[in-house]
Design a protein around this motif. Structure first.
Motif, PDB file in Angstrom:
ATOM      1  N   ASP A  77       0.868  -1.177   0.000  1.00 35.46           N
ATOM      2  CA  ASP A  77       0.000   0.000   0.000  1.00 35.46           C
ATOM      3  C   ASP A  77       0.907   1.229   0.000  1.00 35.46           C
ATOM      4  O   ASP A  77       1.515   1.559   1.024  1.00 35.46           O
ATOM      5  CB  ASP A  77      -0.893  -0.018   1.244  1.00 35.46           C
ATOM      6  CG  ASP A  77      -1.632   1.304   1.450  1.00 35.46           C
ATOM      7  OD1 ASP A  77      -1.859   2.009   0.452  1.00 35.46           O
ATOM      8  OD2 ASP A  77      -1.960   1.630   2.608  1.00 35.46           O
TER       9      ASP A  77
ATOM     10  N   ASP B  93       5.099  -6.673   4.217  1.00 37.85           N
ATOM     11  CA  ASP B  93       3.813  -6.010   4.498  1.00 37.85           C
ATOM     12  C   ASP B  93       4.107  -4.518   4.625  1.00 37.85           C
ATOM     13  O   ASP B  93       4.715  -4.085   5.608  1.00 37.85           O
ATOM     14  CB  ASP B  93       3.219  -6.567   5.795  1.00 37.85           C
ATOM     15  CG  ASP B  93       1.739  -6.251   5.944  1.00 37.85           C
ATOM     16  OD1 ASP B  93       1.275  -5.339   5.243  1.00 37.85           O
ATOM     17  OD2 ASP B  93       1.074  -6.899   6.763  1.00 37.85           O
TER      18      ASP B  93
ATOM     19  N   HIS C 160       2.560  -0.598   4.429  1.00 37.77           N
ATOM     20  CA  HIS C 160       1.350   0.224   4.455  1.00 37.77           C
ATOM     21  C   HIS C 160       1.708   1.708   4.539  1.00 37.77           C
ATOM     22  O   HIS C 160       2.508   2.113   5.385  1.00 37.77           O
ATOM     23  CB  HIS C 160       0.468  -0.164   5.645  1.00 37.77           C
ATOM     24  CG  HIS C 160      -0.191  -1.497   5.460  1.00 37.77           C
ATOM     25  ND1 HIS C 160      -1.389  -1.655   4.805  1.00 37.77           N
ATOM     26  CD2 HIS C 160       0.208  -2.744   5.819  1.00 37.77           C
ATOM     27  CE1 HIS C 160      -1.714  -2.948   4.785  1.00 37.77           C
ATOM     28  NE2 HIS C 160      -0.750  -3.619   5.388  1.00 37.77           N
ATOM     29  N   ASN C 161       1.134   2.474   3.628  1.00 36.39           N
ATOM     30  CA  ASN C 161       1.352   3.913   3.579  1.00 36.39           C
ATOM     31  C   ASN C 161       2.852   4.237   3.496  1.00 36.39           C
ATOM     32  O   ASN C 161       3.409   4.953   4.324  1.00 36.39           O
ATOM     33  CB  ASN C 161       0.717   4.606   4.794  1.00 36.39           C
ATOM     34  CG  ASN C 161       0.723   6.127   4.646  1.00 36.39           C
ATOM     35  OD1 ASN C 161       0.675   6.649   3.535  1.00 36.39           O
ATOM     36  ND2 ASN C 161       0.803   6.833   5.770  1.00 36.39           N
TER      37      ASN C 161
ATOM     38  N   ARG D  68       8.124  -5.585   7.925  1.00 32.99           N
ATOM     39  CA  ARG D  68       6.868  -4.905   8.236  1.00 32.99           C
ATOM     40  C   ARG D  68       7.153  -3.400   8.262  1.00 32.99           C
ATOM     41  O   ARG D  68       7.934  -2.937   9.087  1.00 32.99           O
ATOM     42  CB  ARG D  68       6.318  -5.358   9.595  1.00 32.99           C
ATOM     43  CG  ARG D  68       5.997  -6.849   9.672  1.00 32.99           C
ATOM     44  CD  ARG D  68       4.794  -7.188   8.803  1.00 32.99           C
ATOM     45  NE  ARG D  68       4.478  -8.618   8.788  1.00 32.99           N
ATOM     46  CZ  ARG D  68       4.904  -9.458   7.852  1.00 32.99           C
ATOM     47  NH1 ARG D  68       5.684  -9.015   6.872  1.00 32.99           N
ATOM     48  NH2 ARG D  68       4.559 -10.721   7.881  1.00 32.99           N
TER      49      ARG D  68
ATOM     50  N   LYS E 184       5.502   0.665   7.947  1.00 32.82           N
ATOM     51  CA  LYS E 184       4.275   1.452   8.044  1.00 32.82           C
ATOM     52  C   LYS E 184       4.604   2.932   8.153  1.00 32.82           C
ATOM     53  O   LYS E 184       5.500   3.326   8.912  1.00 32.82           O
ATOM     54  CB  LYS E 184       3.467   1.001   9.269  1.00 32.82           C
ATOM     55  CG  LYS E 184       2.024   1.484   9.282  1.00 32.82           C
ATOM     56  CD  LYS E 184       1.259   0.817  10.425  1.00 32.82           C
ATOM     57  CE  LYS E 184      -0.201   1.234  10.399  1.00 32.82           C
ATOM     58  NZ  LYS E 184      -0.973   0.575  11.497  1.00 32.82           N
ATOM     59  N   ASN E 185       3.892   3.748   7.371  1.00 31.76           N
ATOM     60  CA  ASN E 185       3.993   5.212   7.460  1.00 31.76           C
ATOM     61  C   ASN E 185       5.436   5.714   7.344  1.00 31.76           C
ATOM     62  O   ASN E 185       5.912   6.487   8.165  1.00 31.76           O
ATOM     63  CB  ASN E 185       3.386   5.713   8.777  1.00 31.76           C
ATOM     64  CG  ASN E 185       1.951   5.262   8.958  1.00 31.76           C
ATOM     65  OD1 ASN E 185       1.203   5.152   7.997  1.00 31.76           O
ATOM     66  ND2 ASN E 185       1.563   5.000  10.211  1.00 31.76           N
TER      67      ASN E 185
END
Length: 329
Positions: free
Chosen positions: A284, A301, A303-304, A318, A320-321
Motif C-alpha cells: 500500500d 507487508d 502500508h502507507n 513490516r 508502516k507510514n
C-alpha cells in the motif's frame, strides 16, 4: 541427446529475490527461467540432468521427474566449488553427446538448434562491456582462447556458458586446478579441449542473461512482447500496463512495466512502476521510479509507504507510514 543444466548456485547478485528461492525458479512472463529452457529443449533432448543444491526441494517439487516430453534426473552439488565441479559430479549420468547450459539464464530454441549442428560448440554474443564476461577469441569461428574478465580489450565476444559437448570433456575436467576463487572453472577444461578439437563459436540471437534483478524485468518485457501476462485466478480492479501479474493476485492500484509475483495484494491508489514485487506481499503506497523502481522480496507487508527509486527490501519486513530511501536488509 541429453541436456546438463546447472542450477545449484546461491545467486547473491539477485538478492533479495533469491533469499527465498533458487534463481532458476524466478519467473519472467509467468514462467520460471528453468521452464523457459526446458520448453526450448523439447524434441531436442530426451533427458535433462539438473545439478541442484541451494533450495533444491523447490526445483524438484516444481519440475518433477518429467517435464512434458523430457525425463528429468537430479544430481546434488553439496558444496559450491565452481562450474567445473558441478559438471564433474554429473559424469555418471551423461551417456554421450550433451548440451551444457546454465539454469538461470534464458536460451532460445533457435540458438540451441544452431549449436547442436556441430560436434563441439560454444554459444557467444557481442557485448558492450567485455571486461565483465568470459571473452572468447576465435579464428574462422573456431575457438582459440578463453579469457575471464580481461582488463584490456581483446574481444567483444562473450561466452553465454552454453556448450555442445560429449563425454571427452570429463578427461580434461580431471586435469584442471582450482582458480584464485578456490573453484574449478569449467572454461579451463574447454580451453584444453580446444587445443585438440574444433569448438565452433555460434553467435546468439536470443540469449537473455539474468545477472541482476533488473535483468529479469528486461527479459520479462521481451518475452511478453509488451503485452500483459496475467496469472490464474488473479483479479484486476486497478490498471495494469505492460506488466506480469502472477497467480492469485488482487490488483487495486496501478502497475506499469513491473513483475508482481503470486499471491500478492496491491492496494487501491498504490502506484508500482519499473519494479519487482515478490510473493505474499501486501503493498500500500507508491514506488518512485526513474528508470528503475524497487525490488520488494517475499512476505513484505508495507502500508502507507513511499519507496525511492532503486531500493531493495529484504523478505518479511513490516513497514508502516515511512519513506524508504535505502535498502532494508
Amino acid at each position: 541427446m541429453q541436456a546438463l543444466i546447472l542450477a545449484a548456485g546461491k545467486s547473491t547478485r539477485t538478492y533479495p529475490l533469491t533469499l527465498t528461492r533458487p534463481k532458476p525458479m524466478l519467473k519472467a512472463a509467468n514462467k520460471t527461467l528453468l521452464e523457459w529452457n526446458l520448453d526450448a529443449l523439447q524434441n531436442i533432448v530426451s533427458e535433462a540432468v539438473i545439478v541442484v543444491g541451494y533450495k533444491q526441494d523447490m526445483i524438484r517439487k516444481h519440475i518433477g521427474k518429467k517435464y512434458k516430453k523430457i525425463k528429468i534426473r537430479y544430481v546434488v552439488q553439496k558444496q559450491q566449488l565452481g562450474t567445473g565441479h558441478a559438471v564433474m559430479i554429473a559424469e555418471p549420468s551423461i551417456k554421450g553427446k550433451f548440451i551444457l547450459m546454465m539454469g538461470d539464464d534464458i536460451y532460445s530454441r533457435e540458438d540451441i538448434k544452431k549449436c547442436i549442428k556441430h560436434k563441439y560448440s560454444i554459444l557467444v554474443t557481442k557485448v558492450k562491456n567485455p571486461q565483465n564476461f568470459g571473452v572468447v577469441l576465435h579464428k574462422n569461428n573456431v575457438l582459440v582462447d578463453f579469457v575471464e574478465k580481461p582488463k584490456k580489450f581483446i574481444s567483444d565476444l562473450a561466452s553465454t556458458a552454453f556448450y555442445c559437448l560429449d563425454r571427452n570433456i570429463f578427461a580434461y575436467l580431471k586435469k584442471i586446478k582450482k582458480s584464485e576463487r578456490n573453484e574449478l572453472e569449467f572454461p579451463d577444461a574447454v580451453k584444453m579441449l580446444a587445443k585438440n578439437e574444433k569448438i565452433y563459436c555460434v553467435k546468439s540471437k536470443g540469449w537473455k542473461p539474468i545477472a541482476y534483478p533488473w535483468d529479469l524485468l528486461e527479459a520479462d518485457i521481451s518475452l511478453r512482447k509488451n503485452k500483459n501476462s496475467i496469472g490464474k485466478n488473479s483479479k484486476i480492479f486497478g490498471k495494469v500496463i505492460n506488466s506480469s501479474i502472477g497467480n492469485n493476485c488482487i490488483i487495486n492500484g496501478t502497475i506499469k512495466n513491473s513483475i508482481i509475483m503470486d499471491n500478492t495484494i496491491i492496494s487501491e491508489q498504490s502506484v508500482v512502476e519499473n519494479s519487482i514485487i515478490g510473493e505474499h506481499v501486501h503493498f500500500d503506497g507508491r514506488i518512485k521510479s526513474k528508470q528503475r523502481g524497487a525490488i520488494i522480496s517475499d512476505g513484505v507487508d508495507a502500508h502507507n509507504v513511499t519507496i525511492e527509486s532503486g531500493c531493495k527490501i529484504w523478505p518479511n519486513k513490516r513497514i508502516k507510514n515511512k519513506t524508504i530511501n535505502q535498502d532494508l536488509i
